[in-house]
Design a protein around this motif. Structure first.
Motif, PDB file in Angstrom:
ATOM      1  N   ALA A  86      47.244  53.708  65.907  1.00  0.00           N
ATOM      2  CA  ALA A  86      47.735  54.204  64.969  1.00  0.00           C
ATOM      3  C   ALA A  86      47.851  55.853  65.122  1.00  0.00           C
ATOM      4  O   ALA A  86      47.532  56.452  65.972  1.00  0.00           O
ATOM      5  N   THR A 145      48.064  59.676  62.672  1.00  0.00           N
ATOM      6  CA  THR A 145      47.765  60.243  61.214  1.00  0.00           C
ATOM      7  C   THR A 145      48.848  60.918  60.918  1.00  0.00           C
ATOM      8  O   THR A 145      49.298  61.891  61.497  1.00  0.00           O
ATOM      9  N   ASP A 204      46.025  57.391  58.012  1.00  0.00           N
ATOM     10  CA  ASP A 204      46.220  56.725  59.209  1.00  0.00           C
ATOM     11  C   ASP A 204      47.034  55.507  58.906  1.00  0.00           C
ATOM     12  O   ASP A 204      46.814  54.825  58.092  1.00  0.00           O
ATOM     13  N   ARG A 233      39.007  51.710  61.034  1.00  0.00           N
ATOM     14  CA  ARG A 233      39.501  52.148  62.239  1.00  0.00           C
ATOM     15  C   ARG A 233      39.429  50.985  63.181  1.00  0.00           C
ATOM     16  O   ARG A 233      40.204  50.588  63.900  1.00  0.00           O
TER      17      ARG A 233
END
Length: 286
Positions: free
Chosen positions: A2, A4, A18, A42
């Motif tokens: 991932a 950002t 994200d 997450r």
């Protein structure tokens, strides 16, 4: 892995987001609730990416510093603007006019119900965590012998002008002990507070409640294939509101009850919830 990024929408707002997974893969837009952040997802992002999805998880309006119009003007946080953000974020991610999967928890779930009601043609599937359909929530609140009014009593406190200051006092003790006191791991709590733990961010987040009192938005029956995940230890959403959701989703609702899990589903049961989400997405391809 991932990364950002800032996604700038047509409205000129820049959302801290994200993203993971192949560009051009089926979009899965994930909307967090209160008092959380994009970090709710997450655990899900890398799993979705490994299955070929483009997972996009923004900090929503007011939570993102670049998408924080003045909370003193409550029209900036009206429900139709929150719905519009979801559609515009999908566009900014490269999916303008295309169908996508939508996932929402808590307030993000409320917005997701609104998107499904207003833009059903844009959604391949809908997944809601914790938040019942608004009409079911309204019915549960009105029950004389029900307990939903008691479970939702914190909503009234959120309307008071001193609430943000109280929630952040003593190293955000009330947020830590009260709202997160449902088995949320300390690392997850710190991630969320890194986004929400300032007076500016928290005032903007509370503007969602102040602009949309009662949370019983006028949303009709949902036609999008829907997965609803509810933990039976949820302190803020009772069984009346949860099970009543089936009345307002036709023809396709799959409801999964997670025993012993509270309100913050992705922080408490991320693997189980992500597995349920993946199975739902596979049944309803874009």
């Amino acid at each position: 892995m991932a990364e950002t990024i800032n996604l700038k929408t047509r409205s000129g707002l820049a959302f801290t987001t994200d993203v993971d997974g192949p560009v051009g893969g089926p979009l899965v837009l994930m909307l967090h609730g209160f008092p959380e952040s994009r970090h709710s997802w997450r655990a899900a992002l890398p799993v979705l990416a490994a299955h070929g999805y483009r997972a996009v998880a923004p900090d929503q309006r007011g939570y993102s510093a670049g998408a924080r119009p003045d909370p003193a003007d409550l029209s900036n946080y009206a429900f139709d603007r929150l719905i519009g953000d979801a559609i515009e974020i999908a566009g900014a991610a490269g999916y303008d006019g295309k169908r996508f999967h939508l996932v929402g928890h808590d307030w993000g779930g409320q917005v997701s119900w609104g998107v499904a009601g207003a833009h059903p043609d844009r959604l391949a599937s809908l997944t809601i965590l914790s938040r019942p359909h608004p009409q079911s929530f309204r019915q549960a609140l009105l029950k004389e012998d029900g307990d939903q009014k008691h479970r939702s009593r914190h909503h009234r406190a959120f309307l008071e002008p001193e609430t943000a200051k109280l929630l952040l006092a003593d190293d955000a003790k009330r947020l830590r002990d009260g709202l997160f006191g449902q088995g949320v791991p300390s690392a997850a709590l710190e991630d969320h507070l890194s986004v929400l733990g300032t007076p500016e961010a928290l005032e903007a987040a509370l503007a969602w409640y102040r602009s949309n009192k009662g949370l019983a938005a006028d949303i009709g029956t949902i036609s999008v294939p829907t997965l609803y995940v509810w933990g039976d230890a949820d302190a803020t959403v009772g069984p009346d509101a949860a099970y009543g959701t089936a009345e307002f989703v036709k023809p396709s609702l799959a409801m999964e009850v997670l025993p012993g899990v509270g309100h913050f589903v992705m922080d408490q049961a991320p693997a189980r919830t992500t597995d349920l989400l993946l199975a739902h997405l596979a049944k309803h391809p874009v």
